[in-house]
Design a protein around this motif. Structure first.
Motif, PDB file in Angstrom:
ATOM      1  N   SER A  98      15.964   0.232 -25.697  1.00 48.86           N
ATOM      2  CA  SER A  98      16.044   0.374 -24.248  1.00 48.86           C
ATOM      3  C   SER A  98      14.710  -0.004 -23.625  1.00 48.86           C
ATOM      4  CB  SER A  98      16.403   1.809 -23.857  1.00 48.86           C
ATOM      5  OG  SER A  98      15.258   2.630 -23.832  1.00 48.86           O
ATOM      6  N   SER A 129      20.696  -1.260 -15.620  1.00 46.16           N
ATOM      7  CA  SER A 129      20.426  -0.928 -17.023  1.00 46.16           C
ATOM      8  C   SER A 129      19.029  -1.343 -17.458  1.00 46.16           C
ATOM      9  CB  SER A 129      21.460  -1.598 -17.933  1.00 46.16           C
ATOM     10  OG  SER A 129      21.207  -2.997 -18.063  1.00 46.16           O
ATOM     11  N   GLN A 130      18.437  -2.289 -16.734  1.00 44.42           N
ATOM     12  CA  GLN A 130      17.107  -2.791 -17.077  1.00 44.42           C
ATOM     13  C   GLN A 130      16.054  -2.283 -16.100  1.00 44.42           C
ATOM     14  OE1 GLN A 130      16.721  -4.766 -19.954  1.00 44.42           O
ATOM     15  NE2 GLN A 130      18.850  -4.161 -20.202  1.00 44.42           N
ATOM     16  N   SER A 301      26.978  -0.914 -21.918  1.00 46.50           N
ATOM     17  CA  SER A 301      25.613  -1.185 -22.349  1.00 46.50           C
ATOM     18  C   SER A 301      25.303  -2.648 -22.044  1.00 46.50           C
ATOM     19  CB  SER A 301      25.431  -0.913 -23.847  1.00 46.50           C
ATOM     20  OG  SER A 301      26.278  -1.768 -24.605  1.00 46.50           O
ATOM     21  N   ASP A 387      16.868   6.100 -23.578  1.00 49.63           N
ATOM     22  CA  ASP A 387      16.581   6.622 -24.912  1.00 49.63           C
ATOM     23  C   ASP A 387      15.561   7.746 -24.847  1.00 49.63           C
ATOM     24  OD1 ASP A 387      18.291   4.864 -26.021  1.00 49.63           O
ATOM     25  OD2 ASP A 387      16.786   3.513 -26.832  1.00 49.63           O
TER      26      ASP A 387
END
Length: 436
Positions: A98, A129-130, A301, A387
């Motif tokens: 991650s 997500s980034q 994901s 994470d």
């Protein structure tokens, strides 16, 4: 050190690196056709060498060189060594983990300014997500929308419908149990089942809030997921095939002894390679939902390209990453299950690439239904995960999952243990922690 202090330290270092890069002759805008900026790219996915060739053919002022690693773990080790030594640092990597975890380890740098203006080229959840704390940490390139696959031949032979909820799958499992048929596989070494069920239920195990890491593993959402999974375990509705012995697992599935597989796009080609006698018997379906779900949600994901700490050609690296993730020439290669890795693109309206993801014999007459299943999943993917900064978290989770699958403890006990374990581990490292 608090989470915010660690974050700020990384951001300050990143800003300094970007400032230096702006004065560097090797920065993205400084390349020419005669003297292009050279960006070293590290990855491990199949087809990336072909993508690099396509990029280099289309660009003159920036050129990519490529190193393929055997695995994600190998790349992470190589990246850690390079950044620590401060030599031979690549400028672009397929992120081995991650982005928040990589940033907290000092391995990558934010790319917010360089990425600005590209947001609309990607699915919104892919950009999320980034991202963290209003910083962009990577360029998304692949999605992992969750759906499922059933052995339609076995379902039909027993007069069973495809399940729309996990409760329905439990009842299906009870029906098939006397025939020695299981409806899910819980590999003892793979706790991703608990992770994905918890994600789908709405859990977020880790976040950054102010000066602290928020740990919320033992939440009502995770407990709901654990309770559903516990029913599969308690009623002996599962197989225990290990991914360490793929041939044995494949034989069990081929024989119709395990008939439901949660998966994502890149798994399709893998399953076609693994199976033989049951090819043509499988059908993709929407991932079953929790019975009380208000809307259709699947765990999601996204893979990303990151710029390592120490790279001075940040502009060039980000521009190259955006090209690799969005240009039809490279997206088509990445999406191919033969040339590439069967990646679902992280771009809007990716339907034109779905047909290329479909294996020709696995799904038989139902193959035409699969694009709609995949697109529904992509639009419903929930990406709410960071994470743990605990280095030993995953190993402990594997241990607890294995014990639960073997009925040594309950999943509720495993979840409670993981909450206490991670909090204690972070506090021992001097990291500020908040529990919910």
């Amino acid at each position: 050190m608090s989470a915010t202090k660690r974050w700020l330290a990384g951001s300050v270092a990143a800003i300094a690196a970007v400032g230096l890069a702006g004065c560097s002759a090797g920065d993205g805008g400084g390349g020419t056709a005669d003297e292009p900026t050279v960006v070293e790219f590290w990855g491990w996915n199949q087809g990336q060498d072909l993508m690099v060739d396509a990029f280099n053919e289309a660009n003159e002022t920036v050129q990519l060189t490529y190193t393929q690693f055997p695995s994600q773990a190998d790349l992470l080790t190589g990246l850690s060594n390079a950044v620590t030594a401060g030599t031979d640092v690549p400028c672009l990597v397929q992120a081995p983990g991650s982005p928040v975890s990589l940033l907290s380890k000092g391995l990558i740098q934010p790319i917010t300014e360089q990425f600005a203006g590209n947001e609309d080229a990607f699915i919104e959840t892919a950009v999320t997500s980034q991202s963290a704390n209003d910083e962009i940490l990577g360029v998304p390139f692949s999605g992992g929308p969750g759906f499922a696959m059933i052995n339609k031949a076995v379902y039909d032979a027993n007069g069973l419908e495809a399940p729309s909820t996990w409760d329905e799958l439990i009842e299906t499992g009870k029906t098939l149990k006397d025939q020695g048929v299981s409806v899910l596989n819980f590999a003892g070494e793979d706790p991703s089942t608990l992770v994905s069920f918890s994600n789908q239920a709405g859990a977020t195990w880790f976040e950054i809030d102010g000066d602290a890491w928020v740990v919320d593993i033992d939440s009502p959402e995770t407990q709901k997921a654990a309770d559903v999974l516990q029913q599969f375990i308690d009623n002996d509705l599962i197989t225990h095939e290990t991914f360490a012995d793929i041939p044995a697992m494949s034989q069990t599935y081929d024989a119709g002894k395990m008939v439901t597989i949660p998966l994502t796009t890149w798994n399709l080609a893998a399953w076609q390679e693994r199976l033989s006698t049951s090819l043509g018997s499988w059908q993709t379906i929407d991932l079953p939902q929790f019975a009380d779900a208000d809307e259709f949600v699947v765990p999601g994901s996204f893979g990303g390209y990151s710029v390592p700490e120490g790279c001075e050609s940040v502009d060039a690296a980000v521009d190259a990453a955006v090209f690799l993730a969005t240009d039809p020439s490279t997206v088509g290669i990445a999406a191919s299950p033969t040339e590439g890795a069967g990646n679902y693109p992280a771009i809007p309206d990716a339907g034109e690439y779905v047909d290329g993801l479909l294996p020709p014999t696995l799904l038989g007459d139902t193959v035409g239904e699969t694009p709609a299943v995949i697109e529904r999943a992509a639009n419903a993917a929930r990406v709410q995960w960071i994470d743990s900064p605990s280095a030993t978290y995953f190993d402990e989770l594997v241990s607890q999952w294995a014990k639960a699958v073997n009925k040594e403890i309950t999943l509720r006990e495993a979840v409670t243990h993981m909450q206490d374990y991670v909090v204690s581990d972070l506090e021992a490292q001097g990291i500020d922690v908040t529990e919910r």
